[in-house]
Design an enzyme around this catalytic site. Sequence first.
Site, PDB file in Angstrom:
ATOM      1  CG  LEU A 274     -58.249  16.570 -90.617  1.00  9.75           C
ATOM      2  CD1 LEU A 274     -59.185  16.551 -91.804  1.00  9.75           C
ATOM      3  CD2 LEU A 274     -56.809  16.744 -91.079  1.00  9.75           C
ATOM      4  CG  ASP A 275     -58.548  13.119 -88.963  1.00  9.43           C
ATOM      5  OD1 ASP A 275     -59.312  12.930 -89.911  1.00  9.43           O
ATOM      6  OD2 ASP A 275     -57.314  13.134 -89.069  1.00  9.43           O
TER       7      ASP A 275
END
Lengths: 281, 281, 281, 281
Positions: free
Chosen positions: C224-225
Amino acid sequence: MTRFIALMHGPDQPGLVARASAWIYERGGTILHADQHRDGESGLFVQRLEWLPDADFDAMEVANFKLTLETMGMRVDLRRADEPGRIGVLVSKIPHCYQDLVLRWKQQEFAGDLVTVVSNHPDQAAFSQAFGLPYHHVPVTKETLLEAEAEQLRIFHEANVNLVVMARYMQILSGDFLRRLGCPVINIHHSFLPAFAGGRPYHQAHARGVKLIGATSHYATSDLDEGPIIAQDVTRVSHRHAVEDLVRKGRDLEKGVFAQAVRAHLEGRVLAYGNKTVVFD
Amino acid sequence: MTRFIALMHGPDQPGLVARASAWIYERGGTILHADQHRDGESGLFVQRLEWLPDADFDAMEVANFKLTLETMGMRVDLRRADEPGRIGVLVSKIPHCYQDLVLRWKQQEFAGDLVTVVSNHPDQAAFSQAFGLPYHHVPVTKETLLEAEAEQLRIFHEANVNLVVMARYMQILSGDFLRRLGCPVINIHHSFLPAFAGGRPYHQAHARGVKLIGATSHYATSDLDEGPIIAQDVTRVSHRHAVEDLVRKGRDLEKGVFAQAVRAHLEGRVLAYGNKTVVFD
Amino acid sequence: MTRFIALMHGPDQPGLVARASAWIYERGGTILHADQHRDGESGLFVQRLEWLPDADFDAMEVANFKLTLETMGMRVDLRRADEPGRIGVLVSKIPHCYQDLVLRWKQQEFAGDLVTVVSNHPDQAAFSQAFGLPYHHVPVTKETLLEAEAEQLRIFHEANVNLVVMARYMQILSGDFLRRLGCPVINIHHSFLPAFAGGRPYHQAHARGVKLIGATSHYATSDLDEGPIIAQDVTRVSHRHAVEDLVRKGRDLEKGVFAQAVRAHLEGRVLAYGNKTVVFD
Amino acid sequence: MTRFIALMHGPDQPGLVARASAWIYERGGTILHADQHRDGESGLFVQRLEWLPDADFDAMEVANFKLTLETMGMRVDLRRADEPGRIGVLVSKIPHCYQDLVLRWKQQEFAGDLVTVVSNHPDQAAFSQAFGLPYHHVPVTKETLLEAEAEQLRIFHEANVNLVVMARYMQILSGDFLRRLGCPVINIHHSFLPAFAGGRPYHQAHARGVKLIGATSHYATSDLDEGPIIAQDVTRVSHRHAVEDLVRKGRDLEKGVFAQAVRAHLEGRVLAYGNKTVVFD
């Protein structure tokens, strides 16, 4: 007559503006600029007032202004515009922030004067001399850190500085040093904090592939890179920029952001509270 | 209780802040945000106050605030935050500023409502209908200009608008129209004024080889592209951008600058005087 | 004849430009735009070529171009400009990125088409219908995550998408989903990554007191990210901005950065390698 | 071996990239960076090639490269990276652009050297001396303009400069001077051209109430402020900024834009044609 500048903050309550402005008006003063803001979330009220007193105002009386607002729960930072900053500089080998600062000072961009320079390297001695700046070479090693800090403190105290700026000074200042110094310290970090704190931020930025690089000027605290942020800026980079290009482009950011923070502080535009600042523009 | 917002300007004199804030304080009000500035060159004093009155404040009494400051030579624009803007829109074929405005309105970015739309083309009828907006197609030709303006005035007056926005409306409004309309008009021009006033600004910019293109939102006056500027922005272009790319990139500028100007106006942040504005941020 | 676009990268060696451009020239093609860059640190060579073949060029023959460069160690992404993107959208309740994307598509800003929309909420159904977009409401709960992903995959595969964009889709896509999807996924994160990764980035930014907020569009990966960044932008904030103002100002950043990333991807301007991208402008 | 840099432009035709890159490849050279673009409107093709020749390349042979491309209708500007710029400076009293330039030169930001300084005032003599720069005070009056220009030419020719930069030189150079000088001249103008050409641009900007001020660096031609633009930048201003603040903020713009233009020129990144430039980044 000199101008006065007051920075205030505290819990909001009715009458803070009225009381402050009435105090000034009743003594014949004229407000030049003012800015008040209530933070709806925290209930904090912040206020900056800049005023010109009446020609026959007794400057000693201004202490009463401070008292009046403190009675209302405000913390008040009050200064006279004719008592300009006395700035001590810490610099290492990298010259751009320091030299830029000196040229801006000569251009009278700051409400204050550079008064003394301390460096752990001899490199900037000639440049400093050319501009009439006392330059103190205080070498720092792991073993001599305590003596070095003591010597730095002695120099800054003797020069009666009320602000120290770290113009890319590549040493960490101890919490003890900061406490004993007794005045604020402004640092410049070469990244857009909180991204890329710590060492070699341009290398970190290049490795992560960000599309913008930044610089951050903040008050130094004993938590490295964690102090209240005063100014930040960014610039665009692309795949055509190697790390050395980031370093070069970053120099412009650092110079600009650093000067902006120093100027704002000296003009009484920076109100620090908790780990944040309000910068009145 | 609703908030009040006052915009004031006039020749500087001592007591302007004190008088205004005392008036509010004496009636139990709380200042939320305030901003005062003295223009050292012209001696003009500008002031914006936003305050929350006491729970049992008689709203009619606020007229006395206006009178008090006018007596001191200020021009005062006073509004209640619960009397939001009623916005009439003028649009032609180019949709982006208009559609963006509608979406922002639905996102509640504006202290006001779009209430009626007038266009010299039928293109935006379906979009308007989808968002419940009355859409009036008023064709304009050289021959029918007077009748068209009369019809536009009738629609705007009937809808009781207090702001008209030209969302890339490609017709010039006559001085007579502006006078009879009786409320401000905000326009968006697709250049960084005063550069490239007049027609086809992106073509002009491309021909001149500028490295940045811009957009400008301003109050419409009878002097085309000469009204007080509210907001401006620019973006970078290069040789890789043909005129059509400038048009595309410019759309983002236009949308942003236009929305910014409309929002600032509706929040009582824009003080127009002479041919300039103060925008309180 | 349609244009061809080739994105290439691999270890540098002499002749990469000569071989590619000779291949095109020998078949009567004309290079419209080209961009080559050698990363001095890594020895990586990246190249983008956009060319117009001769009128009687046999499009099947272009596979030989790919082979020729692959023989030289390049990874080659080759596309025809007349095979535009087919975009699937994932959206939750927050509408601005999605609606902005739709309007830009209608303005023909993208080399491709939105073809299907999947949401875990019904909110955007009416808007989608108004623009003729198939809208699939696929609720997602912790318990039904696997079935939901299977349904999403079915919809995207059936619609034959070659790009999925997450227009503020507030669910995490599993690594399994990303693998089985078989095409890139572009996400928009509402912070200047790597600062403020994770949840509630505007609250994080406000708490830290940064002076600029940002947005980042990146390829989604199972971290994520952490995926390769395609586009980033920032805007200035001050103490006058509460978290809700950051959210509002951030919307403009998100829309702009997201659209920029999607457009660049669809025009064959984004070369991803490792955890970084080269974006040819 | 040194790198070579070629800037080319001319009417588009097939084979321009292939011919140039083949020439380099056949002689064992390696292209480091290349950039080609076709202007769809004008049919102009522009190309920049930067390459490293084989270790035993005969540098004299490079003239044949120029000839080859000229035969195809290209205008070719060819330079060796080891023949750096020799920069002559013109400066008046205002120091910031000049001093900034000197510091950047010392930081090795330029592919070239400052070699001589000419001023109509004595003010910068000490600063120049501190950095080892020859400083020539050539007073200019209306009556002595011709003699002054002759003296300036003599100094620049004797110093064998291939670039002259006007670091806020407050005198107009005659067309005759520019012709006889025989090398490009880069000027910095303190506005966002074409807005506010001519004198006192910050006063003009303040009077018009623009929300951004700018700076423009361009090649000097006999038409004042009309030469091909190389670099531009802007910064935000508000009602809180008096003219003197615009001047101060503008200094940062001027320094940055001026340095950017000089650096780009010296790295062979600026291709001037007609009244425009292509700046390869």
